[in-house]
Every structure is written in structure tokens, then in C-alpha cells.
Write a protein that holds these residues in place. Structure first.
Motif, PDB file in Angstrom:
ATOM      1  N   PRO A   1      35.910  -0.837  13.277  1.00  0.00           N
ATOM      2  CA  PRO A   1      35.747   0.598  12.997  1.00  0.00           C
ATOM      3  C   PRO A   1      36.378   1.437  14.102  1.00  0.00           C
ATOM      4  O   PRO A   1      36.664   0.935  15.195  1.00  0.00           O
ATOM      5  N   PRO A   2      36.623   2.725  13.848  1.00  0.00           N
ATOM      6  CA  PRO A   2      37.249   3.590  14.863  1.00  0.00           C
ATOM      7  C   PRO A   2      36.517   3.587  16.201  1.00  0.00           C
ATOM      8  O   PRO A   2      37.148   3.721  17.250  1.00  0.00           O
ATOM      9  N   GLU A   3      35.200   3.427  16.172  1.00  0.00           N
ATOM     10  CA  GLU A   3      34.425   3.442  17.419  1.00  0.00           C
ATOM     11  C   GLU A   3      34.822   2.311  18.357  1.00  0.00           C
ATOM     12  O   GLU A   3      34.572   2.391  19.567  1.00  0.00           O
ATOM     13  N   ARG A   4      35.422   1.256  17.829  1.00  0.00           N
ATOM     14  CA  ARG A   4      35.812   0.111  18.656  1.00  0.00           C
ATOM     15  C   ARG A   4      37.316  -0.122  18.634  1.00  0.00           C
ATOM     16  O   ARG A   4      37.795  -1.176  19.029  1.00  0.00           O
ATOM     17  N   ALA A   5      38.071   0.867  18.203  1.00  0.00           N
ATOM     18  CA  ALA A   5      39.506   0.685  17.991  1.00  0.00           C
ATOM     19  C   ALA A   5      40.260   0.465  19.299  1.00  0.00           C
ATOM     20  O   ALA A   5      39.973   1.087  20.329  1.00  0.00           O
ATOM     21  N   GLU A   6      41.247  -0.432  19.238  1.00  0.00           N
ATOM     22  CA  GLU A   6      42.154  -0.706  20.338  1.00  0.00           C
ATOM     23  C   GLU A   6      43.543  -0.953  19.753  1.00  0.00           C
ATOM     24  O   GLU A   6      43.703  -1.120  18.553  1.00  0.00           O
ATOM     25  N   ILE A   7      44.531  -0.993  20.641  1.00  0.00           N
ATOM     26  CA  ILE A   7      45.849  -1.432  20.219  1.00  0.00           C
ATOM     27  C   ILE A   7      46.032  -2.898  20.606  1.00  0.00           C
ATOM     28  O   ILE A   7      45.397  -3.399  21.539  1.00  0.00           O
TER      29      ILE A   7
END
Length: 252
Positions: free
Chosen positions: A108-114
Motif C-alpha cells: 500500500p502507499p503507506e509502505r511504498a518504496e522504489i
């Protein structure tokens, strides 16, 4: 609910990281929260299938078979392979590190990384922390900010609901300051960082056009900070992003 063997295997494989790419069974068991006896059995099965390999004395690492399967992913087959010539041209034009990154869309966006999907560097290039397969924050990297340019407001609201952790004293951690930075980047078509991931470095990056079946992606350059360097790099980076986007289209 009874846990599946697949669930245990997934946690065991996730126990490896960049800092410790090889581990003894006891550490794998502890990190995966698996009984030691079960970990021994799973490791033996994974070694037999080539998913893990024994290295050193009683230590194990990711095996060739798992790497081989990973190379079949769309990020490798469709994105990186097509991107390599464009990355080489950008490196030859700038002499600086070239990074290709994608958004991890499985969280989810709350845990987003590249995740870095590709990297080209040279002996004269500035040292960087990126490696293929490595993970980094979106808000402190040029390619990460470039990917953020394409996220909608609802996605950004969720992403910014979690505190932004600094990598250096120059990292932007205030949500409104980051929104303003992204607004400026969106208006000009490329993103940048100034010592926000590594002090003394700048990065300039541009997003790729959306493509069905591939995660959001960006290409960028990392260099030593210098007067007017950002404006010199920006046209080359945005041109590379446009050309790569065209090359990735099914009808290209």
C-alpha cells in the motif's frame, strides 16, 4: 488458520537483505519466526531445488534458480532490456550514474518504496547507494520523486500520512514542503534532489509514460552537486525518458 508451507518459505526467503546476503539457518529461523527444526528442513528442500545455495561454513544465500526466475519478470524482460541502450546513451552523454527505478506496487502507499531495476556507473562517477534490486525511499531520491509526480492526490494522501524519515539533514520530511516540491517538479517535467539521499550529490530524474503491465517507472542521473549542473542534466534526462517511453509502447 494453519500456516502454509509457502508462507513459511516466503518469510524465510525474505529474511535475506542487502547487508547480510548470506545467513546461517539459526538466523533465518529467527528472522522468519520459524522453529529451527522446520527451518532446517525447508532450507534443505530449497537447496535441492536451487532456490538457495550453501556458501561458506553452514551459511546459505539466494540460489541461481531463484535469480533465473526473477529475470523472467516484466521489469527485467520488458523494461530493463529495452531501457539498457537508452541508459548507456544517457551515461555516455553525462558521464554520471544512471538509474532506472520502479514503484513497488505490491504494497500500500503507506509502505511504498522504489526498487532499482537497472544501474549504469563508471569509475569516475560519484559513489551512490543504489544497486539493482535495492530499495530506497521515494521522497529522498530523484527517481522516487519522479514516480511521485504521477500519483494521484488520494494515493499521495495515504503516502504522506506516514512520517517521512530523513536520510540526511537536507531530506524533505514535511508533507506540505514535499507537495510544494512535487508541484514545481510537475510543472517543469522533471524532479530533483539536493543532498537529500547523500550529502554532496544531486539527482535529476523524469518519469516514464504509463504502460499496461509495468509498474510506474523513472530514469535519472546522480552526480556531484555543482553550479548549473541540474539545468544541464535536465534536458538530457527528460529526452531519455521520452525516447524510452516511446520504445516501450507495444506499437514501437
Amino acid at each position: 488458520m494453519t500456516e502454509t508451507v509457502f508462507g513459511r518459505v516466503t518469510r524465510l526467503l525474505a529474511a535475506f537483505d542487502e547487508d547480510e546476503p548470506s545467513l546461517p539457518v539459526a538466523v533465518l529461523a529467527a528472522r522468519a519466526d520459524i522453529p529451527l527444526s522446520s527451518a532446517h528442513r525447508l532450507v534443505a528442500s530449497l537447496v535441492a531445488e536451487g532456490w538457495l545455495v550453501a556458501v561458506g561454513e553452514a551459511r546459505y544465500a539466494i540460489g541461481t534458480r531463484l535469480w533465473e526466475l526473477g529475470e523472467l519478470s516484466p521489469v527485467a524482460v520488458r523494461l530493463r532490456e529495452v531501457a539498457l541502450p537508452h541508459m548507456v546513451r544517457l551515461y555516455e552523454a553525462t558521464g554520471e550514474n544512471v538509474h532506472l527505478a520502479v514503484l513497488d506496487v505490491d504494497v500500500p502507499p503507506e509502505r511504498a518504496e522504489i526498487v532499482f531495476a537497472g544501474r549504469i556507473t563508471g569509475r569516475a562517477s560519484v559513489p551512490t547507494l543504489g544497486r539493482e534490486g535495492g530499495r530506497h525511499p521515494l521522497h529522498t531520491t530523484g527517481v522516487g520523486k519522479a514516480i511521485l509526480l504521477g500519483r494521484d492526490e488520494a494515493w499521495l494522501d495515504r503516502y504522506l500520512a506516514v512520517p517521512l524519515l530523513p536520510e540526511t539533514s537536507r531530506s524533505i520530511t514535511d508533507p506540505e514542503a514535499l507537495r510544494a516540491d512535487l508541484a514545481r517538479a510537475r510543472a517543469r517535467g522533471w524532479a530533483s534532489t539536493h543532498g537529500e539521499m547523500t550529502l554532496g550529490n544531486i539527482s535529476v530524474a523524469a518519469p516514464l509514460a504509463p504502460l499496461t503491465g509495468l509498474p510506474p517507472a523513472a530514469i535519472g542521473v546522480v552526480a556531484h552537486a555543482g553550479d548549473a549542473l541540474e539545468k544541464r542534466l535536465a534536458p538530457m534526462v527528460t529526452q531519455a525518458a521520452r525516447e524510452l517511453s516511446r520504445a516501450l509502447r507495444p506499437d514501437a
